[in-house]
Design an enzyme around this catalytic site. Structure first.
Site, mmCIF file in Angstrom:
data_model
loop_
_atom_site.group_PDB
_atom_site.id
_atom_site.type_symbol
_atom_site.label_atom_id
_atom_site.label_comp_id
_atom_site.label_asym_id
_atom_site.label_seq_id
_atom_site.Cartn_x
_atom_site.Cartn_y
_atom_site.Cartn_z
ATOM 1 C CD GLU A 1 -42.625 -3.147 95.536
ATOM 2 O OE1 GLU A 1 -43.507 -2.732 96.281
ATOM 3 O OE2 GLU A 1 -41.568 -2.778 94.937
ATOM 4 C CG HIS B 1 -38.098 -3.050 98.387
ATOM 5 N ND1 HIS B 1 -37.444 -1.700 98.528
ATOM 6 C CD2 HIS B 1 -39.207 -2.282 98.140
ATOM 7 C CE1 HIS B 1 -38.198 -0.874 98.786
ATOM 8 N NE2 HIS B 1 -39.165 -1.163 98.262
HETATM 9 ZN ZN LIG Z 1 -40.723 0.335 98.258
#
Ligand SMILES: [Zn+2]
Length: 120
Positions: A12, A68
């Site tokens: 991420e 994401h």
């Molecule tokens: Zn998140």
């Protein structure tokens, strides 16, 4: 932003969005201290420096974004729990090899989608 989060996938990636009114004028890319594919923790020093810059330049913090890399396009329960700022949370999610951005307002353990307008 898309190329940044894409370069960091499968981890991420995260950052801050600053500007005036509702218009984002500056993007800060902040190191994800968690170095995780399912979590982000902004490097506190980088975050502090960005917030100082925003303040010094008469801008406001308008949003916080993170990726994401394997979806979903919505905020996770952790995103809701850890939302500490009254700003728009932007999720960049990769679905079918394509990145999509969606915005959310998170408040009182709940969220609603806000419309993002992306200008070239
Ligand atoms: Zn998140």
């Amino acid at each position: 932003m898309t190329s940044y989060v894409n370069a960091h996938a499968p981890l991420e990636a995260c950052g801050l969005l600053a500007g005036r009114g509702l218009r984002v004028e500056k993007i800060f890319y902040v190191r994800n201290q968690a170095q995780s594919p399912v979590r982000y923790v902004m490097d506190p020093l980088e975050q502090l420096h960005a917030l100082e810059w925003i303040d010094d330049n008469g801008m406001d913090l308008l949003g916080i974004f993170h990726s994401h890399p394997t979806g979903p396009e919505t905020v996770s329960p952790t995103d809701i729990t850890e939302a500490a700022y009254a700003v728009t949370y932007v999720i960049l999610a990769r679905m079918d090899d394509e990145w999509r951005a969606r915005g959310y307002w998170i408040e009182n353990d709940n969220y609603r989608e806000v419309t993002l307008q992306i200008t070239p």
